[in-house]
Design an enzyme around this catalytic site. Sequence first.
Site, PDB file in Angstrom:
ATOM      1  N   CYS A  65      11.125   5.917  -2.807  1.00  0.00           N
ATOM      2  CA  CYS A  65      10.182   6.709  -2.013  1.00  0.00           C
ATOM      3  C   CYS A  65      10.735   6.974  -0.609  1.00  0.00           C
ATOM      4  O   CYS A  65      11.260   6.058   0.039  1.00  0.00           O
ATOM      5  CB  CYS A  65       8.844   5.985  -1.915  1.00  0.00           C
ATOM      6  SG  CYS A  65       7.575   6.950  -1.046  1.00  0.00           S
ATOM      7  N   CYS A  69       5.749   3.540   4.563  1.00  0.00           N
ATOM      8  CA  CYS A  69       4.528   2.730   4.590  1.00  0.00           C
ATOM      9  C   CYS A  69       4.897   1.244   4.598  1.00  0.00           C
ATOM     10  O   CYS A  69       5.532   0.741   3.659  1.00  0.00           O
ATOM     11  CB  CYS A  69       3.652   3.052   3.389  1.00  0.00           C
ATOM     12  SG  CYS A  69       3.276   4.815   3.206  1.00  0.00           S
ATOM     13  N   CYS A  72       4.377  -1.280   1.552  1.00  0.00           N
ATOM     14  CA  CYS A  72       4.763  -0.882   0.199  1.00  0.00           C
ATOM     15  C   CYS A  72       6.159  -1.364  -0.178  1.00  0.00           C
ATOM     16  O   CYS A  72       7.124  -1.146   0.562  1.00  0.00           O
ATOM     17  CB  CYS A  72       4.686   0.638   0.070  1.00  0.00           C
ATOM     18  SG  CYS A  72       4.987   1.210  -1.619  1.00  0.00           S
ATOM     19  N   CYS A 109      -4.698   5.097 -14.836  1.00  0.00           N
ATOM     20  CA  CYS A 109      -4.309   5.613 -13.529  1.00  0.00           C
ATOM     21  C   CYS A 109      -2.810   5.873 -13.529  1.00  0.00           C
ATOM     22  O   CYS A 109      -2.013   4.941 -13.673  1.00  0.00           O
ATOM     23  CB  CYS A 109      -4.668   4.614 -12.442  1.00  0.00           C
ATOM     24  SG  CYS A 109      -6.426   4.185 -12.408  1.00  0.00           S
ATOM     25  N   CYS A 142      -6.835   9.252 -14.131  1.00  0.00           N
ATOM     26  CA  CYS A 142      -6.785   9.447 -12.680  1.00  0.00           C
ATOM     27  C   CYS A 142      -5.325   9.596 -12.281  1.00  0.00           C
ATOM     28  O   CYS A 142      -4.478   8.811 -12.726  1.00  0.00           O
ATOM     29  CB  CYS A 142      -7.414   8.255 -11.969  1.00  0.00           C
ATOM     30  SG  CYS A 142      -7.351   8.347 -10.155  1.00  0.00           S
ATOM     31  N   CYS A 202     -11.162   9.315  -5.463  1.00  0.00           N
ATOM     32  CA  CYS A 202     -10.982   7.864  -5.428  1.00  0.00           C
ATOM     33  C   CYS A 202     -10.172   7.546  -4.187  1.00  0.00           C
ATOM     34  O   CYS A 202      -9.052   8.046  -4.031  1.00  0.00           O
ATOM     35  CB  CYS A 202     -10.254   7.415  -6.701  1.00  0.00           C
ATOM     36  SG  CYS A 202      -9.791   5.672  -6.728  1.00  0.00           S
ATOM     37  N   ARG A 272     -13.778  -1.075  -6.665  1.00  0.00           N
ATOM     38  CA  ARG A 272     -12.776  -1.615  -7.583  1.00  0.00           C
ATOM     39  C   ARG A 272     -11.954  -2.698  -6.909  1.00  0.00           C
ATOM     40  O   ARG A 272     -11.359  -2.476  -5.857  1.00  0.00           O
ATOM     41  CB  ARG A 272     -11.851  -0.494  -8.074  1.00  0.00           C
ATOM     42  CG  ARG A 272     -10.834  -0.952  -9.114  1.00  0.00           C
ATOM     43  CD  ARG A 272      -9.996   0.214  -9.621  1.00  0.00           C
ATOM     44  NE  ARG A 272     -10.851   1.312 -10.034  1.00  0.00           N
ATOM     45  CZ  ARG A 272     -10.653   2.580  -9.705  1.00  0.00           C
ATOM     46  NH1 ARG A 272      -9.612   2.912  -8.966  1.00  0.00           N
ATOM     47  NH2 ARG A 272     -11.479   3.512 -10.118  1.00  0.00           N
TER      48      ARG A 272
END
Length: 390
Positions: A65, A69, A72, A109, A142, A202, A272
Amino acid sequence: MDLLNTLVDKGLRRELPTREEALAVLATSDDDLLDVVASAGKVRRQWFGRRVKLNYLVNLKSGLCPEDCSYCSQRLGSTAEILKYTWLKPDEASQAAAAGVAGGAKRVCLVASGRGPTDRDVDRVSKTIEAIKERNEGVEVCACLGLLSEGQAERLREAGADAYNHNLNTSEGTYGEITTTHTYADRVDTVQKAHAAGLSACSGLIAGMGESDEDLVDVVFALRELDPDSVPVNFLIPFEGTPLAKEWNLTPQRALRILAMVRFVCPDVEVRLAGGREVHLRTLQPLALHLVNSIFLGDYLTSEGQAGRADLEMIADAGFEVEGADTTTLPAHRADAASGGCGSHGGGDCAPCGDTAGETGQQAAGTPGARPDLVSVRRRGAGTGLAPNA
């Protein structure tokens, strides 16, 4: 306790608590913890009974990526020894999803690392959605692909996606301390795009990154205003090789108070319990079922979770039941799109400090609260030749 009675009454009416009331939940002592859980549990049962919705993650593309962040393990510059692979083929993703559905998952998901999808990526994910739905009748799908460009949410909806996930993660005021390659406003924009396209929005948060109680309340109130149907609550998994590897700021008791605060602020939303529950709640996980109505089954994106069978046993032993595919998750007033959601009930906008034993709940790295032994990198399931944990 007058505070809890007030919050229960407001939750049963879908009325927004005040910021002071939300902060007071986080400031309660460990002596009051069971009272807090019992009170928030009344609100949870009002809107969701004793049902627990199971969700299953499929990591379509792991690592690699370009975003920074700090929380992460897939970030730019991460040295965490996670699985790295490019896009799964639609049939591979469908097979991975089938394992979760067989374990009882109602929603799959689909997640991919990266800033956001290209149009070619959207085509790829659309084919994956079609393959999953063809193989698993009635399953919800999702997508979580990062920042969306114009028209992409509509294309995912046309392909059969039911929902789109994009978390706010932390408060607007501290967002720049966590990520510099995109903004808080970018995230809000993507949630709004998903909502406008007719996808179930979400959006949630990550707790345990060193934020204050005020930050937690800020992000949960912002979520209520954004009006998502589901709010995932993640607890930071401090991966070695990431900037937040030493942030062991949570106790099981603090994690429960955070979940209770989210339930009081967004009473009729699918709350959740997401990543990090095994690491930070540990043996108190069953208590969290009195606050949340949804969990992930099995493993996460780059870390391993509790065994799928143990999840099911925990739900049954705690007196809850797995929500069936033929059951509508949300209360009727939310399931009807025309009636609005969490932020449109007329209650206002829309899911650490304390006293005595409940102070901040924060612990420095190297104290007995740090449990790096509980952080296990995923080595099975999607992207490997080993059977998934479902």
